[in-house]
Design an enzyme around this catalytic site. Structure first.
Site, PDB file in Angstrom:
ATOM      1  N   GLN A 171     -31.206 -25.737  20.308  1.00  0.00           N
ATOM      2  CA  GLN A 171     -32.646 -25.977  20.192  1.00  0.00           C
ATOM      3  C   GLN A 171     -32.908 -27.072  19.147  1.00  0.00           C
ATOM      4  O   GLN A 171     -32.450 -26.980  18.011  1.00  0.00           O
ATOM      5  CB  GLN A 171     -33.349 -24.657  19.792  1.00  0.00           C
ATOM      6  CG  GLN A 171     -34.859 -24.760  19.756  1.00  0.00           C
ATOM      7  CD  GLN A 171     -35.472 -25.037  21.131  1.00  0.00           C
ATOM      8  OE1 GLN A 171     -35.101 -24.417  22.128  1.00  0.00           O
ATOM      9  NE2 GLN A 171     -36.400 -25.976  21.196  1.00  0.00           N
TER      10      GLN A 171
ATOM     11  N   LYS B   5     -37.106 -18.837  26.492  1.00  0.00           N
ATOM     12  CA  LYS B   5     -35.966 -19.195  27.348  1.00  0.00           C
ATOM     13  C   LYS B   5     -35.111 -17.974  27.622  1.00  0.00           C
ATOM     14  O   LYS B   5     -34.664 -17.747  28.751  1.00  0.00           O
ATOM     15  CB  LYS B   5     -35.141 -20.313  26.684  1.00  0.00           C
ATOM     16  CG  LYS B   5     -35.873 -21.650  26.703  1.00  0.00           C
ATOM     17  CD  LYS B   5     -35.235 -22.714  25.815  1.00  0.00           C
ATOM     18  CE  LYS B   5     -36.111 -23.965  25.793  1.00  0.00           C
ATOM     19  NZ  LYS B   5     -35.645 -25.007  24.884  1.00  0.00           N
TER      20      LYS B   5
ATOM     21  N   ASP C 271     -29.073 -28.966  29.256  1.00  0.00           N
ATOM     22  CA  ASP C 271     -30.265 -29.715  28.851  1.00  0.00           C
ATOM     23  C   ASP C 271     -30.209 -31.154  29.373  1.00  0.00           C
ATOM     24  O   ASP C 271     -31.216 -31.861  29.366  1.00  0.00           O
ATOM     25  CB  ASP C 271     -30.365 -29.745  27.316  1.00  0.00           C
ATOM     26  CG  ASP C 271     -31.451 -28.817  26.784  1.00  0.00           C
ATOM     27  OD1 ASP C 271     -32.340 -28.445  27.570  1.00  0.00           O
ATOM     28  OD2 ASP C 271     -31.409 -28.494  25.589  1.00  0.00           O
TER      29      ASP C 271
END
Ligand code: NDP
Length: 287
Positions: free
Chosen positions: A96, A52, A119
């Site tokens: 994460q 990422k 997200d």
């Protein structure tokens, strides 16, 4: 033989557009910024985080990594998120997953400001998505919708069958398909006669995380197959949830694994971060 929906190629094109838009925004004084929070030593999480960050760098998005030990207290993680919520250089916050067992995932995800929830997992963004007014869409479902559009597949009136009902893939993609006027069936481990459900699909979205569990012979002739699953076999090969070769003989379109949904997911994270930066610029401009 099915046409391959090349996620890598679609992602490359979109990332080019994101890079151009990022530079335009930077020229106006706002460089999009993503904070990536990694807790513990999970090797897969470390790989995802570095992918990422590299993707951010490639399109000119600023990224900052916060690595915390496995033993970090929930309060300390919440304090970090609070700081990032107030940091004007940061437009997106990504924690994460999975988090260590002693930390409550929902409490952490709900602490992220919905304005920086790139997200798309915050209940505010999930709720917006369900009522058909999404702000940040979860990256994998968003990527799937973009792929379908790029492949010229119109969902109106189609039977869409989704295998998997997770909060990050199955459920949100179901609502996005519904918004595109599909008739949606969501399957899971208690579904009776999965082969019959799959056989009825004009568009199949497989997100079960079970290597090649969907047999090629279940697929309806001419169906579109989106394989979200990423499964590593003992011989180290990566496969999806669908038996690719056999399914490709019946489907009209199919996504490969790897090189299908995967590259789209990270691309949509970049897209959401860019969108968040644009929204923050608009707020600055509004008196
Ligand atoms: P989860 O494990 O959270 O959910 C899996 C879902 O599949 C559950 O709803 C489960 O049902 C259902 N399921 C599992 N086995 C069966 C079965 N035999 N028959 C019917 N339904 C079944 O997974 P995720 O949604 O997080 O991920 C799914 C897959 O997608 C994984 O392989 C993951 O690695 C991959 N993935 C890929 C991404 C990408 O970018 N390419 C991004 C995110 C995920 P139940 O609810 O009843 O347990």
């Amino acid at each position: 033989m099915a046409q391959i929906i090349d996620g890598k190629a679609i992602a490359r094109k979109i990332r080019g557009d994101i890079a151009a838009e990022t530079e335009r925004l930077a020229a106006e004084g706002v460089r999009p910024g993503l904070a990536v929070v990694l807790v513990g030593e999970n090797p897969a999480s470390k790989v995802y985080v570095s992918m990422k960050e590299k993707a951010c760098g490639d399109v000119g998005i600023f990224s900052d990594e916060y690595t915390l030990p496995e033993t970090v207290e929930e309060g300390e993680l919440l304090a970090l998120i609070d700081r990032l919520n107030h940091d004007p250089k940061i437009h997106g916050i990504l924690v994460q997953l999975p988090l260590p067992k002693h930390i409550d995932d929902s409490r952490i995800l709900e602490a992220i400001s919905p304005e920086k929830d790139v997200d798309g997992f915050h209940p505010f963004n999930m709720g917006r998505l369900v009522i058909g007014k999404p702000v940040f869409q979860p990256c994998t479902p968003y990527g799937i919708m973009v792929m379908l559009k790029e492949a010229g597949i119109d969902l109106k009136g189609k039977e869409v069958v989704i295998v998997g009902r997770s909060n990050i893939v199955g459920k949100p993609v179901a609502f996005l398909c519904l918004q595109q006027h599909a008739t949606v069936t969501i399957c899971h481990t208690r579904t009776v006669d999965l082969p019959a459900k799959v056989a009825a699909a004009d568009v199949l979205i497989a997100a079960a995380g079970k290597p090649e569990m969907i047999r090629g012979e279940w697929i309806k002739e001419g169906a579109v197959v989106i394989d979200v699953g990423v499964n590593r076999l003992p011989d180290n090969r990566l496969v999806g949830d669908v038996e690719f070769e056999a399914a490709a003989r019946r489907a009209s379109h199919i996504t490969p694994v790897p090189g299908g949904v995967g590259p789209m997911t990270i691309t949509m994270l970049l897209q959401n971060t860019l969108q968040s930066a644009k929204m923050s610029l608009d707020r600055l401009k509004t008196p």
